[in-house]
Scaffold this active site. Sequence first.
Site, PDB file in Angstrom:
ATOM      1  N   ASP A   1       0.170  -7.826   1.601  1.00  0.00           N
ATOM      2  CA  ASP A   1      -0.025  -6.511   1.930  1.00  0.00           C
ATOM      3  C   ASP A   1       1.761  -5.827   2.123  1.00  0.00           C
ATOM      4  O   ASP A   1       2.780  -5.104   2.936  1.00  0.00           O
ATOM      5  CB  ASP A   1       0.074  -6.099   2.828  1.00  0.00           C
ATOM      6  CG  ASP A   1       0.018  -4.096   2.320  1.00  0.00           C
ATOM      7  OD1 ASP A   1       0.289  -3.529   1.771  1.00  0.00           O
ATOM      8  OD2 ASP A   1      -0.180  -3.451   3.856  1.00  0.00           O
TER       9      ASP A   1
ATOM     10  N   HIS B   1       0.842  -1.381  -0.305  1.00  0.00           N
ATOM     11  CA  HIS B   1      -0.200   0.134   0.103  1.00  0.00           C
ATOM     12  C   HIS B   1       0.803   1.433  -0.254  1.00  0.00           C
ATOM     13  O   HIS B   1       0.160   2.143   0.332  1.00  0.00           O
ATOM     14  CB  HIS B   1      -0.950  -0.057   1.392  1.00  0.00           C
ATOM     15  CG  HIS B   1      -0.155   0.018   2.507  1.00  0.00           C
ATOM     16  ND1 HIS B   1       0.134  -0.708   3.423  1.00  0.00           N
ATOM     17  CD2 HIS B   1      -0.063   1.695   3.429  1.00  0.00           C
ATOM     18  CE1 HIS B   1       0.561  -0.299   4.613  1.00  0.00           C
ATOM     19  NE2 HIS B   1       0.430   0.826   4.133  1.00  0.00           N
TER      20      HIS B   1
ATOM     21  N   SER C   1       4.896   2.799   7.729  1.00  0.00           N
ATOM     22  CA  SER C   1       4.564   1.694   6.641  1.00  0.00           C
ATOM     23  C   SER C   1       5.073   1.178   6.024  1.00  0.00           C
ATOM     24  O   SER C   1       6.307   2.079   5.488  1.00  0.00           O
ATOM     25  CB  SER C   1       3.252   2.230   6.361  1.00  0.00           C
ATOM     26  OG  SER C   1       2.099   1.982   6.975  1.00  0.00           O
TER      27      SER C   1
END
Length: 469
Positions: free
Chosen positions: A153, A123, A228
């Site tokens: 992911d 993402h 992230s």
Amino acid sequence: MKKILSIVLFSALGGALTLGTYKLFIEKPQMVIEKSIEEGPVTVAANYTRSMGDAIEETDFTVAAEKTLNAVVHVKNTSYKTVRDPFAEFFYGQGSGTKQYSQVGTGSGVIFSSDGYIITNNHVVKDATEIEVTLNNKKVYKAELIGSDATNDIALLKIKENNLPYITFANSDAVKVGEWVLAVGNPYNLTSTVTAGIISAKGRDLHGNGVVTDSFIQTDAAVNPGNSGGALVNTRGELIGINTAISSRTGSFIGYSFAVPSNIAKKVIEDLMEFGNVQKAVLGVKGGELNGKVAENLDIDVSEGFYISSVIDGSGAAKAGLEKDDIIINVDGVKITSFADLTGFLNTKRPNDSIEVTFIRNGEENKTNVVLSKNEISKVSSLGLELKNIEAEELKKLNIDNGVKVVDITNEELLYYGVKSGYIITAINGEKVYSVDNLNSIISTKTSGQVLRIEMLNLEGETERYIFK
């Protein structure tokens, strides 16, 4: 008036005489002794001896920080979108109403090899037109997207540079709840930020998180937007996870964060480097987490594990002798207490890998070796369908190049419109579907509010189209 004062005076004098007489002749004196005891200082040894059974762990994070800071990078994702205004083009000519907009997203990444391979979250780089990587020494590089896996992911990047600092992978199955960890990343565009915490839980299943991974490591190390794709490391500076998500009502850290275990991340990037896609393996069983009611019905004294409700014919599990009502409690030395534990383990394996399964049957412990098979069947809850891969011979017979077959339907709306078992899904949103894993990957990238346009071939070979909101 004088008479009243005389009475008061004599009353006070009488009371004083009475009290004095009592104190002198009647009440016995009480003696209170205050004793002061001087205690010498307690001496405590400053050193300690660690026995083999102690769970004491060093809490000096400087070594881990030094090993990881220079191997964690800032990732900048720039996507360009062109928007046309038909009214402006109508009045002012073609091209007059065309505008280009850029959208920038940021995150983190981890260098895991000296020749410039970087792991991050899918993402973080999704829909990127350009990807830019900034090292801790401020050097900036253009990055190439080698591959990505929306299901777990994870994405793989490459920059053209050698002799880079990098982080080694640790065995995430070996981490323990309560173990100290560091989260290293670039929150809010702040480079090289380190936060500390402990492992709060393992095998955490996050329903509704937008990705399929259901075996996260949970920690209370502070993770914020921009973290992230960053590193979750142990006190030795080894990678045990890729920071991916936070549990928050505000968008910022409020107590817990979640990371994709390093064993899963490592397997995904190895697949992307070797095969160009992720090789998913299945055990060949259906079921779920063992609960008290199931244990009571089976009359067994087992409190946790994976309960097998059915075994798929022809699967590795069936060939190895696993049966309905068996309870899987361990695979390759990894304790299985839930569905997430089992799926998390399987996400680190490939088709044709052999694993040792420990299970309970009729109250007795047994072991068997299972050869994992390729994922051929998948239940897609969001569509209310169970799907199966189609063999090359059947595709040729149907005169099609791709598709997956519908084998079961629970979606009442599709049943109402006449969709039946045997229908073949050939494309979603214009993207061809080749396998059940490929279909799951396409669906997992669906953004909030986006519709799914599904093309199917009916039993007569005619194309039908359905829209899922």
